[in-house]
Enzyme design. Structure first.
Site: not given
Length: 365
Positions: A98, A117, A189, A210, A212, A214
Site C-alpha cells: 500500500r 505501522q 478500510g 474460552t 478448553e 477460560d
C-alpha cells in the site's frame, strides 16, 4: 438416526464465529444409562448401586478429569498461533504494497516504512515468534510426560506440564486477539472487508480465549499450583538466582548482569528495536519501575539502555516472577491463618493472582 426416548440433543445456537463447530447440549429425562456404558476409568458403580473410586476426594476426581483437557489446550494454542500468523501475514503484505505520500510528495512510499505501522505490527510479530518457540517447548514436555510409552511419569513433572499447558494457551489466545484486532486496524478500510477475513479471525480468537478453559480461570490455576510448588528445590533455585540479580538492578548496573553470561557481548538490542520499549516500558512490564530500581537506579540505568542485552531482559523477567510469587505467597499465607483464604483469593487479590501467573508464563516463554 434419532435420539432415544428421554434424550434431547440441541444445538447451542448461532455464535459470533466458529459456526462450523457443532457446539450442542445433551439432556436426559427419566433415562437410565446402562452401567456397562459408564465412563469408569477412575470411578465405578457396582451392581448393588454402590459407588467406588480410586480417588476418594471429589475435587481430586474433578481435577484428574480436567487434566485430560491438556492436549486440547495445546491444540487451541496452536490454532491461536495460526490466527496470529495469518493476521500478521495479511497486514504486513498489505503494508508493504500500500503506497502513500513519501518525502517527494508523491504516493510512492509503502506504509510499512512508517514508524506508526512498524510500532503496531513488528512487536506483535516478535511476540508471535517467541510464543511459537514457547509452545513448541510445551508440546515436547507434554509428549514426554504423556505416558504413551508406558513408562511411569514423575508426579512433579506431570504437575509442571499441567501448569505449562494452562499457561501457554492464554498467552497464545490473547496474542491472537491482539494480532487480529491490530492488523485489522492497520489495514484501514481494506481490513474491514469480509474478504480479508479479519472478522473471522477476531471471532476465532475470542473462541480460543474460552475454549478448553477460560483464560483467566486457567491463570488462577497456574498461580494456585505455583504456590504449592514453591518449596520445590528447582523453584527455590530460580528464586535465588533472581535475588542474586537484585543488587545490580538496584544500583542500575545493568552491565554487571551480563558478566559471566553465555551470551556474546555483541548480542545487544537497542532500546528502540524492541517495540519502542524504553526504560519506562521495560520497567513497567516487569514491575520494577519506581520500585526495585528507584530514582537513582533508573537514572544510572538510562545511559545503558542503548546496549540492553537479552541477558539483562531475561533477569528482569526472572526478578518480576520472583517478586510476584513471593508477594502472593505472603498475602495468601496471612489470609489462610486468618481464615479468609477464599475472600483473599477471589475478591481481594485477583490482580496479584493474575500478575503472578502471567509473570511465570512469560518467563517460561
Amino acid at each position: 438416526m434419532s435420539p432415544c426416548d428421554g434424550v434431547t440433543i440441541e444445538d447451542m445456537g448461532h455464535k459470533m464465529g466458529c459456526n462450523g463447530v457443532d457446539n450442542g447440549k445433551l439432556s436426559f429425562h427419566n433415562y437410565s444409562v446402562p452401567r456397562e456404558c459408564l465412563l469408569n476409568a477412575f470411578s465405578d458403580v457396582q451392581q448393588d448401586g454402590s459407588f467406588s473410586s480410586s480417588m476418594p476426594k471429589p475435587r481430586d476426581r474433578f481435577l484428574k478429569v480436567a487434566d485430560q483437557l491438556l492436549s486440547g489446550r495445546i491444540c487451541i494454542a496452536s490454532m491461536m498461533q495460526s490466527v496470529s500468523k495469518m493476521s500478521l501475514t495479511i497486514a504486513l503484505r498489505y503494508a508493504a504494497s500500500r503506497l502513500a505520500v513519501g518525502p517527494t510528495g508523491h504516493s510512492d512510499t509503502p506504509i510499512l516504512d512508517y514508524q506508526l505501522q512498524q510500532r503496531a505490527l513488528l512487536p506483535l510479530l516478535a511476540r508471535t515468534v517467541s510464543l511459537q518457540i514457547g509452545l513448541n517447548y510445551v508440546k515436547d514436555r507434554w509428549a514426554a510426560a504423556s505416558g504413551f510409552d508406558g513408562r511411569p511419569v514423575d508426579p512433579k513433572i506431570g504437575l509442571e506440564v499441567v501448569v505449562l499447558c494452562c499457561a501457554i494457551k492464554p498467552l497464545c489466545a490473547w496474542n491472537a486477539e491482539d494480532c487480529a484486532t491490530t492488523s485489522r486496524e492497520r489495514c484501514g478500510g481494506q481490513g474491514y472487508l469480509s474478504v480479508n477475513r479479519f472478522g473471522e479471525l477476531i471471532g476465532f480468537a475470542h473462541a480460543g480465549m474460552t475454549a478448553e478453559g477460560d483464560n483467566r480461570v486457567l491463570m488462577q490455576k497456574v498461580a494456585k499450583e505455583l504456590l504449592g510448588m514453591l518449596s520445590w528445590p528447582a523453584i527455590q533455585a530460580r528464586l535465588a538466582a533472581a535475588d542474586a540479580a537484585v543488587p545490580a538492578l538496584a544500583a542500575g548496573n545493568l552491565a554487571a548482569l551480563v558478566a559471566g553470561s553465555s551470551l556474546p557481548a555483541g548480542n545487544a538490542i537497542a532500546a528502540g528495536a524492541v517495540g519502542g520499549v524504553g526504560l519506562g516500558g521495560v520497567g513497567s512490564s516487569v514491575g520494577l519501575s519506581g520500585g526495585l530500581l528507584g530514582t537513582a537506579g533508573v537514572a544510572a540505568a538510562a545511559g545503558q539502555l542503548s546496549g540492553l542485552s537479552l541477558e539483562v531482559l531475561r533477569k528482569l523477567i526472572q526478578v518480576r516472577e520472583a517478586r510476584q510469587l513471593r508477594q502472593l505467597s505472603t498475602v495468601m499465607r496471612q489470609a489462610s491463618a486468618a481464615g479468609g483464604f477464599f475472600d483473599a483469593w477471589m475478591k481481594q487479590n485477583s490482580d496479584l493472582v493474575q500478575a503472578t501467573a502471567q509473570a511465570y508464563a512469560e518467563r517460561e516463554v
